[in-house]
Design a protein around this motif. Structure first.
Motif, mmCIF file in Angstrom:
data_model
loop_
_atom_site.group_PDB
_atom_site.id
_atom_site.type_symbol
_atom_site.label_atom_id
_atom_site.label_comp_id
_atom_site.label_asym_id
_atom_site.label_seq_id
_atom_site.Cartn_x
_atom_site.Cartn_y
_atom_site.Cartn_z
ATOM 1 N N UNK A 184 62.935 47.509 44.896
ATOM 2 C CA UNK A 184 61.658 48.088 44.496
ATOM 3 C C UNK A 184 60.556 47.338 45.228
ATOM 4 N N UNK A 185 59.903 48.011 46.175
ATOM 5 C CA UNK A 185 58.853 47.378 46.950
ATOM 6 C C UNK A 185 57.549 47.302 46.172
ATOM 7 N N UNK A 186 57.290 48.306 45.381
ATOM 8 C CA UNK A 186 56.111 48.265 44.515
ATOM 9 C C UNK A 186 56.270 49.288 43.395
ATOM 10 N N UNK A 187 55.775 48.978 42.188
ATOM 11 C CA UNK A 187 55.776 49.965 41.113
ATOM 12 C C UNK A 187 54.684 50.994 41.374
ATOM 13 N N UNK A 188 54.840 52.148 40.811
ATOM 14 C CA UNK A 188 53.881 53.214 41.076
ATOM 15 C C UNK A 188 52.900 53.434 39.952
#
Length: 565
Positions: A321-325
């Motif tokens: 997971x590169x970034x949460x949305x």
């Protein structure tokens, strides 16, 4: 009386295959070479056994391939080096087909013999390690004097009780006099767990918990206990043997499984793979077509078994997971060869993804570290002390005739001269396809309504396979759209299975300046053009080509010079 199995050509490519059990029961199948399943021409007690029908039909297909493969095309090549390589490939194809035909024949005969004489009273109930369903297993009266053989009444595969203490599951029963313990798919770690394999995982980043095994690997422990050379001789390879109930699908699509031993009596690890290259198979060619043909395997137990087998091959696979949305549709990105280690964990995706999907959670698929590395150092041996990896990469990145000449004269021959099992391009391509199957199976288990897939080079190939695999699951998550940059996949094909899985559009970004695809891909693929070079054919309202030749001058320029539509 001894049993027998024979295949015949009735007319053109119309085949017939007959089996006679050792007690005299018969079964005859007829069909065209391209038929996924044949028609029963005559049968009785054996007619209702899916594993037998599949193995008989797979035998007929591979027997026909071994019998009819011609070297005429190879002999027509004018260049001596190309002709020699082509002839070698033809002979290897015939050898593999013959090997697999023999394996299918032995398995079909074995199933016919034991399924012909089963008890109606001596019955076990449990999870089957071949079809992964809870079924009834009836004991066969044959062969006498050996460990018992049961026949699964679901898929028709020979089974026997798992020897793990307290386990009620059924293990796959191979041919012959078995003298070592047999464990079920759970205790062999062929699947994380029978019940779990049918389940969901919630959000994508919960996949690691899903992949944890419910039971200890007793099969591995037993092999270590056997010791030394004996263990080596008895161990069943992880090389993706075909599930008995659907083994015929592989042969029907022109693929030869990569089997080592009893081809279709195993536990279904290679429906999608067509056999590992190292085991003599041809990799994943057409694998997603197999899934489509036999039904929605992804998201179920069979899909879990295949994904699990592929994951045991590729220890580098993970989804990060590169970034949460902030409520946007989840986005997955995947890199390809020579670019996997570029930049930070985003790998040059950050700007291009943020501009188009600022509110989406973003995941990166890490895959095939060894295969991508091997392909990246492809030119080292050909260049020797003069160049090495740096020179190969530099030449590949130069959008000039000199770079193309280098790639064609040095890198290209290095790829086609080696055996398929050692050829870094074919191994990396096969790994990309397998990774796509893993991704498709995991996405099918999530609660998300849809995803956006983005890939570059072989990473774009991963995403194509993932979309096609996911599209076979009714009611599963959809693909909102896909962005394929410099896709290392053939330009011309029937793309219905891809577009039918996508709600909006598949965008194919291509550049005629891409010398890696222009020379290396075309050389490795025997003249086939890449979609990332010329665009996809045919196009449709859901499959649109985007010519980015003006801004993309090399294979490595896409992420920094393309704006996602």
């Amino acid at each position: 009386m001894p049993g027998s199995l024979h295949a015949h050509v009735l007319d053109g490519t119309r085949l017939k295959v007959d089996v006679v059990s050792d007690q005299g029961a018969t079964l005859s199948l007829v069909g065209e070479l391209t038929d996924l399943e044949p028609t029963v021409d005559g049968g009785g007690v054996l007619e209702g056994n899916p594993a037998l029908r599949s193995n008989m039909w797979a035998y007929a297909k591979t027997w026909y391939t071994a019998r009819t493969t011609s070297n005429a095309g190879a002999l027509s090549l004018a260049d001596p080096t190309e002709q020699k390589a082509a002839l070698k490939l033809v002979e290897e194809t015939k050898r593999i087909a013959q090997k697999q035909a023999e394996a299918y024949a032995k398995t079909a005969q074995w199933i016919a013999d034991v399924a012909d004489d089963v008890s109606l009273l001596d019955v076990e109930h449990g999870w089957c390690s071949s079809c992964f369903f809870q079924t009834e297993h009836r004991k066969s009266n044959r062969p006498a004097g050996q460990l018992p053989v049961y026949v699964c009444q679901g898929c028709g595969s020979p089974t026997l009780p798992c020897v793990a203490v307290g386990c009620d599951n059924m293990a796959v029963r191979g041919r012959g006099a078995i003298r070592v313990p047999q464990f079920c798919a759970e205790h062999r770690h062929d699947i994380p767990g029978f019940e779990k394999a049918q389940g969901t995982i919630g959000e994508l980043h919960d996949y690691e918990e899903f992949l944890q095994y419910d039971k200890p690997d007793l099969d591995k422990a037993s092999k270590l206990a056997v010791g030394g050379a004996l263990a080596v001789g008895l161990a069943i390879p992880l090389a993706f043997l075909a599930a008995p109930a659907i083994g015929g699908a592989i042969g029907s699509l022109g693929m030869f499984g990569g089997f080592s031993g009893a081809a279709a009596t195993s536990h279904g690890l290679a429906l999608l793979g067509g056999g590992s290259l190292a085991a003599g198979g041809l990799g994943m060619a057409g694998g997603t077509a197999v899934v489509t043909a036999v039904g929605a395997a992804v998201g179920g137990a069979l899909g879990a078994s295949v994904a699990n087998a592929y994951l045991r091959e590729d220890k580098s696979f993970r989804i990060e997971l590169l970034r949460p949305g902030k409520g946007g549709v989840p986005v997955l990105v995947a890199n390809g060869f020579l670019t996997d280690g570029k930049g930070d964990k985003w790998g040059s995706w950050k700007t291009i993804v943020n501009e188009r999907y600022p509110d989406s959670p973003v995941y990166r698929v890490w895959w095939g570290a060894k295969e991508l590395r091997d392909f990246g150092v492809l030119g080292a041996n050909a260049l020797g002390k003069a160049g090495g990896v740096a020179t190969a990469k530099a030449a590949a990145a130069v959008g000039t005739k000199a770079g193309a000449k280098f790639l064609g004269n040095v890198v290209g021959p290095a790829m086609i001269a080696a055996d398929l099992a050692k050829n870094p391009w074919h191994v990396a391509k096969s790994r990309a396809d397998k990774t796509g199957v893993i991704v498709g199976d995991l996405l099918a288990r999530t609660d998300a309504e849809s995803y956006v897939l983005i890939g570059h080079s072989l990473g774009a190939r991963v995403m194509v396979v993932a979309a096609e695999s996911l599209g076979t699951k009714p009611g599963g998550p959809r693909i909102r759209s896909a962005h394929l940059l410099g896709a290392a996949i053939g330009a011309k094909s029937n793309w219905d299975s891809l577009t039918s899985a996508v709600d909006e559009v598949v965008y194919g970004y291509h550049s005629t300046n891409d010398n890696v695809l222009k020379v290396v891909y075309r050389t490795a693929q025997a003249g086939e053009a890449a979609a990332g070079l010329l665009g996809f054919t045919p196009v449709s309202s859901k499959l649109q080509n985007v010519n980015v030749s003006d801004s993309v001058k090399t294979h490595f320029d896409y992420q920094d010079n393309v704006q996602l539509l």
